[in-house]
Design a protein around this motif. Structure first.
Motif, short mmCIF file in Angstrom:
data_model
loop_
_atom_site.label_atom_id
_atom_site.label_comp_id
_atom_site.label_asym_id
_atom_site.label_seq_id
_atom_site.Cartn_x
_atom_site.Cartn_y
_atom_site.Cartn_z
N PRO A 116 -1.56 7.30 4.32
CA PRO A 116 -2.59 8.23 3.87
C PRO A 116 -3.99 7.62 3.84
O PRO A 116 -4.97 8.35 3.83
CB PRO A 116 -2.11 8.62 2.47
CG PRO A 116 -1.23 7.51 2.03
CD PRO A 116 -0.58 6.99 3.28
N LYS A 117 -4.09 6.30 3.81
CA LYS A 117 -5.40 5.67 3.79
C LYS A 117 -6.13 5.85 5.10
O LYS A 117 -7.35 6.04 5.13
CB LYS A 117 -5.24 4.17 3.47
CG LYS A 117 -6.54 3.44 3.30
CD LYS A 117 -6.30 1.99 2.92
CE LYS A 117 -7.62 1.25 2.71
NZ LYS A 117 -7.40 -0.18 2.34
N THR A 118 -5.42 5.83 6.22
CA THR A 118 -6.04 5.99 7.53
C THR A 118 -5.79 7.37 8.12
O THR A 118 -6.50 7.78 9.04
CB THR A 118 -5.50 4.93 8.50
OG1 THR A 118 -4.07 5.11 8.67
CG2 THR A 118 -5.76 3.53 7.98
N ALA B 290 -14.27 24.16 0.02
CA ALA B 290 -14.49 22.72 0.20
C ALA B 290 -13.16 22.01 0.08
O ALA B 290 -12.10 22.63 -0.12
CB ALA B 290 -15.49 22.19 -0.83
N GLN B 291 -13.21 20.68 0.22
CA GLN B 291 -12.00 19.89 0.07
C GLN B 291 -12.35 18.50 -0.44
O GLN B 291 -13.44 17.98 -0.20
CB GLN B 291 -11.22 19.78 1.38
CG GLN B 291 -11.95 19.04 2.49
CD GLN B 291 -11.17 19.05 3.80
OE1 GLN B 291 -10.17 19.74 3.96
NE2 GLN B 291 -11.63 18.26 4.76
N PHE B 292 -11.39 17.90 -1.22
CA PHE B 292 -11.50 16.52 -1.68
C PHE B 292 -10.61 15.65 -0.80
O PHE B 292 -9.44 15.98 -0.56
CB PHE B 292 -11.05 16.40 -3.14
CG PHE B 292 -12.00 17.04 -4.12
CD1 PHE B 292 -13.15 16.39 -4.53
CD2 PHE B 292 -11.73 18.30 -4.64
CE1 PHE B 292 -14.01 16.98 -5.44
CE2 PHE B 292 -12.58 18.89 -5.55
CZ PHE B 292 -13.74 18.22 -5.95
N LEU B 293 -11.15 14.55 -0.30
CA LEU B 293 -10.41 13.59 0.53
C LEU B 293 -10.41 12.25 -0.18
O LEU B 293 -11.45 11.76 -0.61
CB LEU B 293 -11.06 13.45 1.91
CG LEU B 293 -11.17 14.72 2.76
CD1 LEU B 293 -12.04 14.46 3.99
CD2 LEU B 293 -9.79 15.17 3.20
N LYS B 294 -9.23 11.62 -0.29
CA LYS B 294 -9.10 10.33 -0.93
C LYS B 294 -8.81 9.27 0.12
O LYS B 294 -7.83 9.37 0.86
CB LYS B 294 -7.99 10.36 -1.98
CG LYS B 294 -7.89 9.08 -2.80
CD LYS B 294 -6.82 9.21 -3.86
CE LYS B 294 -6.70 7.94 -4.69
NZ LYS B 294 -5.63 8.03 -5.70
N GLN B 295 -9.69 8.27 0.19
CA GLN B 295 -9.50 7.15 1.11
C GLN B 295 -9.54 5.87 0.30
O GLN B 295 -10.61 5.42 -0.13
CB GLN B 295 -10.59 7.13 2.19
CG GLN B 295 -10.58 8.35 3.09
CD GLN B 295 -11.60 8.25 4.20
OE1 GLN B 295 -12.20 7.20 4.40
NE2 GLN B 295 -11.78 9.32 4.94
N GLY B 296 -8.37 5.29 0.05
CA GLY B 296 -8.30 4.11 -0.79
C GLY B 296 -8.66 4.46 -2.22
O GLY B 296 -8.07 5.34 -2.85
N GLY C 54 0.83 -1.19 0.00
CA GLY C 54 0.00 0.00 0.00
C GLY C 54 0.87 1.25 0.00
O GLY C 54 2.09 1.19 0.22
N GLU C 55 0.24 2.38 -0.24
CA GLU C 55 0.97 3.64 -0.29
C GLU C 55 1.31 4.14 1.11
O GLU C 55 0.43 4.25 1.97
CB GLU C 55 0.14 4.69 -1.03
CG GLU C 55 0.81 6.06 -1.12
CD GLU C 55 -0.07 7.09 -1.80
OE1 GLU C 55 0.20 8.30 -1.67
OE2 GLU C 55 -1.06 6.69 -2.46
#
Length: 421
Positions: free
Chosen positions: A100-102, A372-378, A59-60
């Motif tokens: 970054p995933k968690t 606003a904001q963009f959040l990347k989870q997986g 994973g990253e």
């Protein structure tokens, strides 16, 4: 008498010889040039230390090091391996690893780490990368305040809320556990709120909403011009739709008139031509045409018309299937950024009029400074409103919590709309 004088001379010469020898022994030796073999040899530099990390799965992740004073020694490095081997810079005292995933951090004291391998189990993740605090009075962002966060280890983190921050403050590297947040505002007013930072949570960036009371400066409401611009957007869209409908109706009438003229010129019944084109006329028109054609011999049957594609007529458009996968960008479809695309592949991207945002929309006054904001989870991307004045919309619905988006969705900030791809 002569013998006595001779003996005295001998004794004087002996005394002088002894005295000269003694003085010679007392003088230090002259310094000698160092020999080549006596010169110290330069020590060879010790090779940089390596450390192998063991993760439960691929994973990253990102890692960097700091010296004993907390000064970063290298830029964050990305790794996706399950067992990466890190080349640690010299003078490294602390190793930080980000998932970054968690949104969690692992802090490793390298002085205590003697083994060449380190297994990063769940208990190793001891910090939260970022904690967001939203400060508002009712729905308006607070202009200024002093915010102090006391973490679970008793350490205090202090941030100054500035008017350009739109009522949002971020704290970094906060240990897991119970934290206390105190907001000081006005002359001598303050309020305190607590929250618990957990290792497993829904939000990558935990958010604490704090509402202030009493006398406190807030950011101004948008000017009338901004509200008018936002309200005029739906109206202009409706007018455009009506104009397109009128044009389509005029074209349809023109086609029918042309067909009637052609039917009269070629002496063919209108019903036959319309049926060949797949158009059914009303019953009364068909019966009238039939009665008129009864007095004339019937024409030989005509062959079926070729498919529309071979006749040069485009087929009826079909609805494209909804795309799947992880969104990578947004493309403007309405407002000041029509046709402009922005990447949303990073883990956290803010949107607003301010120059410090990841996506800067400074050409539209209906967009807040930090909108606003963009959040990347997986593989999932969320969009979250940051307390903007004119709101954030997904497929026409105003959102109040992080909302997942997919390719084909529409995201709107103020009067600017974008298609997710």
């Amino acid at each position: 008498m002569m013998q006595s004088k001779f003996l005295m001379r001998i004794l004087c010469w002996l005394a002088l010889a002894i005295l000269t020898g003694t003085l010679g022994m007392a003088q230090p030796d002259a310094p000698q040039a160092p020999r080549e073999t006596d010169k110290p040899k330069p020590q060879a530099e010790s090779p940089a230390r390596t450390l192998t990390l063991e993760f439960p799965e691929e994973g990253e992740r990102w890692w960097w090091t700091e010296d004993a004073q907390g000064k970063p020694l290298n830029a964050p490095q990305k790794t996706t391996d399950k067992q990466p081997t890190l080349q640690l810079p010299e003078k490294s005292a602390t190793l930080w690893v980000l998932d970054p995933k968690t949104g969690n951090l692992a802090r490793i004291d390298l002085a205590e780490q003697k083994e060449p391998k380190l297994s990063l189990t769940s208990e190793r993740w001891s910090h939260v990368a970022r904690v967001q605090v939203n400060v508002r009075k009712e729905t308006a962002p607070v202009a200024s305040a002093l915010i102090t966060l006391t973490d679970a280890q008793g350490k205090t983190h202090t941030q100054v809320l500035e008017p350009t921050a739109e009522g949002i403050v971020l704290f970094e590297r906060v240990p897991l556990g119970k934290v206390s947040v105190r907001v000081q505002y006005g002359t001598d007013q303050s309020t305190t709120q607590e929250m618990t930072l957990k290792r497993e949570r829904e939000q990558t960036v935990p958010v604490l909403d704090m509402t202030l009371t009493g006398e406190v400066a807030t950011l101004p409401e948008p000017a009338k011009g901004e509200a008018t611009q936002q309200e005029s957007a739906p109206t202009s869209s409706l007018i455009g739709t009506l104009i397109m409908a009128v044009i389509a109706g005029a074209l349809a009438i023109a086609v029918i008139v042309l067909l009637v003229k052609l039917a009269k010129q070629k002496e063919q019944p209108l019903t036959e031509m319309m049926q060949k084109l797949g158009v059914e006329l009303p019953a009364n028109t068909a019966s009238a045409t039939a009665s008129a054609s009864a007095t004339t011999p019937s024409a030989p049957p005509q062959p079926d018309l070729p498919p529309l594609e071979t006749a040069g007529v485009p087929p009826t458009a079909t609805v494209a299937p909804v795309a799947t996968g992880t969104p990578t960008r947004i493309v403007g479809t309405q407002g000041a950024y029509v046709g402009v695309s922005f990447s949303i592949e990073a883990d956290l991207i803010t949107v607003g009029r301010e120059a410090g945002n990841g996506i800067v929309l400074d050409q539209d006054s209906t967009v807040s400074r930090r909108h606003a904001q963009f959040l990347k989870q997986g593989d999932t991307v969320f969009v979250e409103d940051l307390g903007s004045t004119n709101g954030t919309f997904v497929n026409g619905v105003r959102i109040s919590a992080p909302t997942p988006i997919r390719p084909g969705d529409t995201v709107q900030f103020g009067a600017c709309a974008f298609r997710v791809e």
